[in-house]
Motif scaffolding. Structure first.
Motif, PDB file in Angstrom:
ATOM      1  N   ASP A 144     -40.333 -77.162 -39.280  1.00  0.00           N
ATOM      2  CA  ASP A 144     -41.006 -76.212 -40.165  1.00  0.00           C
ATOM      3  C   ASP A 144     -40.124 -75.004 -40.470  1.00  0.00           C
ATOM      4  OD1 ASP A 144     -43.422 -77.710 -40.275  1.00  0.00           O
ATOM      5  OD2 ASP A 144     -43.925 -76.964 -38.264  1.00  0.00           O
ATOM      6  N   LYS A 145     -38.848 -75.130 -40.131  1.00  0.00           N
ATOM      7  CA  LYS A 145     -37.862 -74.070 -40.328  1.00  0.00           C
ATOM      8  C   LYS A 145     -38.175 -72.814 -39.520  1.00  0.00           C
ATOM      9  CE  LYS A 145     -35.852 -75.487 -44.730  1.00  0.00           C
ATOM     10  NZ  LYS A 145     -34.606 -75.859 -44.045  1.00  0.00           N
ATOM     11  N   ASN A 146     -38.848 -72.989 -38.405  1.00  0.00           N
ATOM     12  CA  ASN A 146     -39.042 -71.891 -37.473  1.00  0.00           C
ATOM     13  C   ASN A 146     -37.818 -71.812 -36.566  1.00  0.00           C
ATOM     14  OD1 ASN A 146     -41.687 -71.314 -38.397  1.00  0.00           O
ATOM     15  ND2 ASN A 146     -42.481 -73.005 -37.150  1.00  0.00           N
ATOM     16  N   LEU A 147     -37.305 -70.618 -36.362  1.00  0.00           N
ATOM     17  CA  LEU A 147     -36.091 -70.453 -35.578  1.00  0.00           C
ATOM     18  C   LEU A 147     -36.325 -70.747 -34.104  1.00  0.00           C
ATOM     19  CD1 LEU A 147     -34.564 -67.249 -37.178  1.00  0.00           C
ATOM     20  CD2 LEU A 147     -33.770 -69.605 -37.381  1.00  0.00           C
ATOM     21  N   VAL A 148     -35.370 -71.435 -33.505  1.00  0.00           N
ATOM     22  CA  VAL A 148     -35.475 -71.826 -32.102  1.00  0.00           C
ATOM     23  C   VAL A 148     -34.305 -71.297 -31.283  1.00  0.00           C
ATOM     24  CG1 VAL A 148     -35.570 -73.794 -30.519  1.00  0.00           C
ATOM     25  CG2 VAL A 148     -36.752 -73.921 -32.714  1.00  0.00           C
ATOM     26  N   GLN A 149     -33.122 -71.226 -31.875  1.00  0.00           N
ATOM     27  CA  GLN A 149     -31.924 -70.987 -31.068  1.00  0.00           C
ATOM     28  C   GLN A 149     -30.835 -70.254 -31.853  1.00  0.00           C
ATOM     29  OE1 GLN A 149     -30.064 -74.213 -28.338  1.00  0.00           O
ATOM     30  NE2 GLN A 149     -28.995 -74.383 -30.283  1.00  0.00           N
ATOM     31  N   SER A 150     -30.034 -69.484 -31.117  1.00  0.00           N
ATOM     32  CA  SER A 150     -28.847 -68.848 -31.704  1.00  0.00           C
ATOM     33  C   SER A 150     -27.753 -68.813 -30.646  1.00  0.00           C
ATOM     34  CB  SER A 150     -29.161 -67.427 -32.179  1.00  0.00           C
ATOM     35  OG  SER A 150     -29.309 -66.543 -31.076  1.00  0.00           O
ATOM     36  N   ILE A 151     -26.543 -68.589 -31.096  1.00  0.00           N
ATOM     37  CA  ILE A 151     -25.453 -68.321 -30.165  1.00  0.00           C
ATOM     38  C   ILE A 151     -24.942 -66.923 -30.457  1.00  0.00           C
ATOM     39  CG2 ILE A 151     -23.773 -69.490 -31.653  1.00  0.00           C
ATOM     40  CD1 ILE A 151     -22.181 -70.125 -29.095  1.00  0.00           C
ATOM     41  N   ASN A 152     -24.830 -66.107 -29.423  1.00  0.00           N
ATOM     42  CA  ASN A 152     -24.392 -64.722 -29.557  1.00  0.00           C
ATOM     43  C   ASN A 152     -23.021 -64.554 -28.920  1.00  0.00           C
ATOM     44  OD1 ASN A 152     -26.941 -64.414 -30.576  1.00  0.00           O
ATOM     45  ND2 ASN A 152     -27.692 -63.084 -28.945  1.00  0.00           N
ATOM     46  N   ILE A 153     -22.187 -63.747 -29.560  1.00  0.00           N
ATOM     47  CA  ILE A 153     -20.876 -63.447 -28.988  1.00  0.00           C
ATOM     48  C   ILE A 153     -20.684 -61.936 -28.959  1.00  0.00           C
ATOM     49  CG2 ILE A 153     -19.735 -63.752 -31.237  1.00  0.00           C
ATOM     50  CD1 ILE A 153     -17.232 -64.617 -29.709  1.00  0.00           C
ATOM     51  N   HIS A 154     -20.223 -61.442 -27.803  1.00  0.00           N
ATOM     52  CA  HIS A 154     -19.971 -60.017 -27.630  1.00  0.00           C
ATOM     53  C   HIS A 154     -18.477 -59.817 -27.359  1.00  0.00           C
ATOM     54  CE1 HIS A 154     -24.383 -59.272 -26.175  1.00  0.00           C
ATOM     55  NE2 HIS A 154     -24.300 -59.604 -27.457  1.00  0.00           N
ATOM     56  N   THR A 155     -17.871 -58.954 -28.153  1.00  0.00           N
ATOM     57  CA  THR A 155     -16.441 -58.671 -28.016  1.00  0.00           C
ATOM     58  C   THR A 155     -16.237 -57.205 -27.682  1.00  0.00           C
ATOM     59  OG1 THR A 155     -15.951 -60.329 -29.709  1.00  0.00           O
ATOM     60  CG2 THR A 155     -14.196 -58.781 -29.154  1.00  0.00           C
ATOM     61  N   ASN A 156     -15.455 -56.937 -26.646  1.00  0.00           N
ATOM     62  CA  ASN A 156     -15.139 -55.557 -26.295  1.00  0.00           C
ATOM     63  C   ASN A 156     -14.100 -55.025 -27.292  1.00  0.00           C
ATOM     64  OD1 ASN A 156     -14.119 -53.148 -25.140  1.00  0.00           O
ATOM     65  ND2 ASN A 156     -14.632 -53.860 -23.086  1.00  0.00           N
ATOM     66  N   ILE A 157     -14.522 -54.046 -28.112  1.00  0.00           N
ATOM     67  CA  ILE A 157     -13.607 -53.480 -29.120  1.00  0.00           C
ATOM     68  C   ILE A 157     -13.280 -52.022 -28.797  1.00  0.00           C
ATOM     69  CG2 ILE A 157     -14.389 -55.037 -30.940  1.00  0.00           C
ATOM     70  CD1 ILE A 157     -16.022 -52.657 -32.069  1.00  0.00           C
ATOM     71  N   ASN A 158     -13.523 -51.628 -27.549  1.00  0.00           N
ATOM     72  CA  ASN A 158     -13.287 -50.234 -27.172  1.00  0.00           C
ATOM     73  C   ASN A 158     -11.829 -49.835 -27.341  1.00  0.00           C
ATOM     74  OD1 ASN A 158     -15.175 -48.152 -26.017  1.00  0.00           O
ATOM     75  ND2 ASN A 158     -13.459 -47.876 -24.606  1.00  0.00           N
ATOM     76  N   HIS A 159     -10.917 -50.830 -27.267  1.00  0.00           N
ATOM     77  CA  HIS A 159      -9.495 -50.542 -27.443  1.00  0.00           C
ATOM     78  C   HIS A 159      -9.143 -50.336 -28.914  1.00  0.00           C
ATOM     79  CE1 HIS A 159     -10.006 -54.812 -28.132  1.00  0.00           C
ATOM     80  NE2 HIS A 159      -8.813 -54.875 -28.689  1.00  0.00           N
ATOM     81  N   ILE A 160     -10.047 -50.755 -29.804  1.00  0.00           N
ATOM     82  CA  ILE A 160      -9.824 -50.578 -31.243  1.00  0.00           C
ATOM     83  C   ILE A 160     -10.478 -49.300 -31.732  1.00  0.00           C
ATOM     84  CG2 ILE A 160     -10.259 -51.563 -33.535  1.00  0.00           C
ATOM     85  CD1 ILE A 160     -10.131 -54.310 -32.279  1.00  0.00           C
ATOM     86  N   THR A 161     -11.731 -49.095 -31.347  1.00  0.00           N
ATOM     87  CA  THR A 161     -12.451 -47.876 -31.707  1.00  0.00           C
ATOM     88  C   THR A 161     -13.569 -47.627 -30.704  1.00  0.00           C
ATOM     89  OG1 THR A 161     -13.755 -46.763 -33.428  1.00  0.00           O
ATOM     90  CG2 THR A 161     -14.015 -49.147 -33.233  1.00  0.00           C
ATOM     91  N   LYS A 162     -13.892 -46.372 -30.529  1.00  0.00           N
ATOM     92  CA  LYS A 162     -15.011 -45.984 -29.670  1.00  0.00           C
ATOM     93  C   LYS A 162     -16.165 -45.463 -30.514  1.00  0.00           C
ATOM     94  CE  LYS A 162     -12.038 -44.800 -25.736  1.00  0.00           C
ATOM     95  NZ  LYS A 162     -10.840 -45.418 -26.331  1.00  0.00           N
ATOM     96  N   GLU A 163     -15.997 -45.519 -31.843  1.00  0.00           N
ATOM     97  CA  GLU A 163     -16.984 -44.983 -32.778  1.00  0.00           C
ATOM     98  C   GLU A 163     -17.908 -46.074 -33.289  1.00  0.00           C
ATOM     99  OE1 GLU A 163     -18.971 -42.129 -34.511  1.00  0.00           O
ATOM    100  OE2 GLU A 163     -17.002 -41.566 -33.709  1.00  0.00           O
ATOM    101  N   ASN A 164     -19.190 -45.943 -32.998  1.00  0.00           N
ATOM    102  CA  ASN A 164     -20.170 -46.910 -33.480  1.00  0.00           C
ATOM    103  C   ASN A 164     -20.574 -46.540 -34.905  1.00  0.00           C
ATOM    104  OD1 ASN A 164     -22.286 -48.651 -33.976  1.00  0.00           O
ATOM    105  ND2 ASN A 164     -23.375 -48.219 -32.074  1.00  0.00           N
ATOM    106  N   PRO A 165     -20.350 -47.422 -35.882  1.00  0.00           N
ATOM    107  CA  PRO A 165     -20.712 -47.110 -37.269  1.00  0.00           C
ATOM    108  C   PRO A 165     -22.215 -47.084 -37.504  1.00  0.00           C
ATOM    109  CG  PRO A 165     -20.030 -49.389 -37.097  1.00  0.00           C
ATOM    110  CD  PRO A 165     -19.723 -48.752 -35.762  1.00  0.00           C
ATOM    111  N   ARG A 166     -22.984 -47.590 -36.540  1.00  0.00           N
ATOM    112  CA  ARG A 166     -24.449 -47.670 -36.674  1.00  0.00           C
ATOM    113  C   ARG A 166     -24.830 -48.314 -38.001  1.00  0.00           C
ATOM    114  NH1 ARG A 166     -27.178 -45.375 -32.673  1.00  0.00           N
ATOM    115  NH2 ARG A 166     -26.011 -44.065 -31.215  1.00  0.00           N
ATOM    116  N   MET A 167     -24.205 -49.455 -38.226  1.00  0.00           N
ATOM    117  CA  MET A 167     -24.415 -50.199 -39.451  1.00  0.00           C
ATOM    118  C   MET A 167     -24.573 -51.676 -39.123  1.00  0.00           C
ATOM    119  SD  MET A 167     -22.026 -50.140 -42.861  1.00  0.00           S
ATOM    120  CE  MET A 167     -22.253 -48.361 -42.980  1.00  0.00           C
TER     121      MET A 167
END
Length: 258
Positions: A144-167
């Motif tokens: 019925d096209k109801n969502l069941v699953q996702s895959i999430n990936i988290h990458t540490n980017i603190n070495h690139i920027t410490k500023e969260n764009p909040r976007m």
């Protein structure tokens, strides 16, 4: 009923997107190698499979233990959210609300070809909070096209920027070419965002640069000459007033371009 200890603020948000309500056991694991290919990880990263119907986790990448100093793999999303800086929880909730709104606007028939992403701070093994980039791909829906699953990936980017764009960025993958940028809160670092006008091709090349591909590799993947790729890269650097790829990636994260 969901154990009170496992409740997290995103459950109520997801309930507004029809279909993520029934507790279902997942035996179908997505082809993780293909999913990772749709994402980029400039830095140390990890991933996990999320059952959207009951918030349980599986198929963890081992880096989640090292990056956060955990002794055991988290079994519920609540355990991951508990690692987030308390001041960023409200932003994450608002970000997910926007994701739900855009998914409903685009239509459920396209949901498996859309990738939401945004940034937030997480507690690391050293005991401090560092900036991580979150990406998610919806990988399974029922008949019925109801969502069941996702895959999430988290990458540490603190070495690139410490500023969260909040976007929040919602981009199309596979056959989709969507590119939504939603500013959740005003942020001084976004003051030049409205002045950045990248073409569809430039956004595509920027995404490949963020994945770490060379100009030669990008030319082969997009069936373009290396000269054309170099020209696009030069234009991207010029439009973002960046001296090199490192500075480009820093600004791209801070301006919510990737």
């Amino acid at each position: 009923m969901t154990d009170l200890k496992k409740k997290h603020p995103l459950i109520e948000v997801w309930k507004t997107y029809l279909g993520i309500r029934e507790n279902k056991h997942i035996s179908n694991i997505p082809p993780i190698e293909r999913i990772i290919g749709e994402m980029f990880a400039i830095g140390e990263f990890y991933y996990y499979v999320l059952n959207l119907t009951n918030s349980t986790l599986s198929q963890h990448h081992k880096n989640i233990l090292k990056l956060h100093g955990l002794k055991e793999y988290p079994q519920n999303l609540k355990e991951v959210i508990d690692l987030v800086h308390p001041d960023d929880i409200e932003f994450i909730t608002k970000a997910e609300q926007k994701v739900v709104e855009i998914l409903m606007e685009i239509g459920k028939e396209h949901q498996l070809f859309l990738k939401p992403s945004y940034c937030f701070r997480m507690k690391t093994a050293a005991g401090n909070y560092e900036l991580f980039h979150h990406q998610a791909i919806l990988t399974w829906e029922d008949e019925d096209k109801n969502l069941v699953q996702s895959i999430n990936i988290h990458t540490n980017i603190n070495h690139i920027t410490k500023e969260n764009p909040r976007m929040v960025l919602i981009s199309g993958i596979g056959p989709r070419n969507d590119f939504y940028q939603i500013k959740i809160e005003n942020n001084p670092s976004n003051k030049n965002f409205s002045e950045i006008h990248l073409t569809k091709r430039e956004k595509e090349i920027l995404s490949h640069i963020a994945k770490g591909y060379s100009g030669t590799e990008i030319s082969k993947m997009l069936v373009l000459s290396e000269h054309t790729v170099r020209t696009h890269r030069k234009n991207i650097l010029s439009k973002t007033n960046s001296r090199n790829s490192k500075e480009l990636l820093k600004k791209a994260f801070e301006w919510g371009l990737i």
